[in-house]
Structure formats: structure tokens, C-alpha cells
Design a protein around this motif. Structure first.
Motif, PDB file in Angstrom:
ATOM      1  N   UNK A  29      -5.087  -0.612  -3.739  1.00 19.31           N
ATOM      2  CA  UNK A  29      -3.775  -0.079  -3.412  1.00 19.31           C
ATOM      3  C   UNK A  29      -3.437  -0.305  -1.938  1.00 19.31           C
ATOM      4  N   UNK A  30      -4.451  -0.159  -1.079  1.00 17.30           N
ATOM      5  CA  UNK A  30      -4.228  -0.352   0.349  1.00 17.30           C
ATOM      6  C   UNK A  30      -3.890  -1.818   0.635  1.00 17.30           C
ATOM      7  N   UNK A  31      -4.612  -2.721  -0.040  1.00 16.09           N
ATOM      8  CA  UNK A  31      -4.353  -4.152   0.154  1.00 16.09           C
ATOM      9  C   UNK A  31      -2.949  -4.506  -0.344  1.00 16.09           C
ATOM     10  N   UNK A  32      -2.548  -3.948  -1.476  1.00 16.14           N
ATOM     11  CA  UNK A  32      -1.220  -4.222  -2.016  1.00 16.14           C
ATOM     12  C   UNK A  32      -0.133  -3.702  -1.077  1.00 16.14           C
ATOM     13  N   UNK A  33      -0.358  -2.538  -0.485  1.00 14.60           N
ATOM     14  CA  UNK A  33       0.598  -1.985   0.470  1.00 14.60           C
ATOM     15  C   UNK A  33       0.704  -2.881   1.699  1.00 14.60           C
ATOM     16  N   UNK A  34      -0.425  -3.413   2.164  1.00 10.30           N
ATOM     17  CA  UNK A  34      -0.418  -4.308   3.323  1.00 10.30           C
ATOM     18  C   UNK A  34       0.321  -5.600   2.986  1.00 10.30           C
TER      19      UNK A  34
END
Length: 72
Positions: free
Chosen positions: A1-6
Motif C-alpha cells: 500500500x505504501x509503494x502504491x501511494x508513492x
């Protein structure tokens, strides 16, 4: 999720940068060529809906729709 947000943030940043660069290009062209400027503003007339955005390009506000609540 963090990677997708980035990734989403990077895509938005790239989109914003494209808009800024395209806007700078258009403004430069418009400043050098009055015919180009007139065509660009004519195109914006059908695209811009907010009065404050339209005012930036010397366009009149769009007519306000008549309220059907006051008509009988």
C-alpha cells in the motif's frame, strides 16, 4: 500500500509538471502570436467553467442557469 501511494504521488507530480510546462509553452506562444492566442482562448471558452478561471483569460462569466424553484 505504501509503494502504491508513492507511485500515485509520483504520477500526480509528473502530471502537474506536464501541465506547468505545457502552460508555459502555450503562454510563450500566445505572447508571440496574437492569432494563436485568439485560437487558444477560443478553445478555452468552451473548456473553462469556473468564473475565476475564465477571468484569467479575459473571458466573460458563463450565464447562471435560472432556478426552477422560483418559476411556477
Amino acid at each position: 500500500a505504501i509503494q502504491r501511494a508513492a507511485e500515485t504521488k509520483a504520477l500526480r507530480a509528473n502530471d502537474t509538471r506536464k501541465k506547468i510546462l505545457l502552460g508555459a509553452f502555450m503562454l510563450e506562444r500566445m505572447g508571440k502570436n496574437p492569432e494563436y492566442a485568439a485560437k487558444a482562448v477560443a478553445g478555452l471558452d468552451g473548456f473553462l467553467k469556473r468564473d475565476d478561471d475564465r477571468a484569467l483569460f479575459g473571458l466573460a462569466p458563463l450565464p447562471k442557469p435560472e432556478s426552477t424553484a422560483t418559476q411556477k
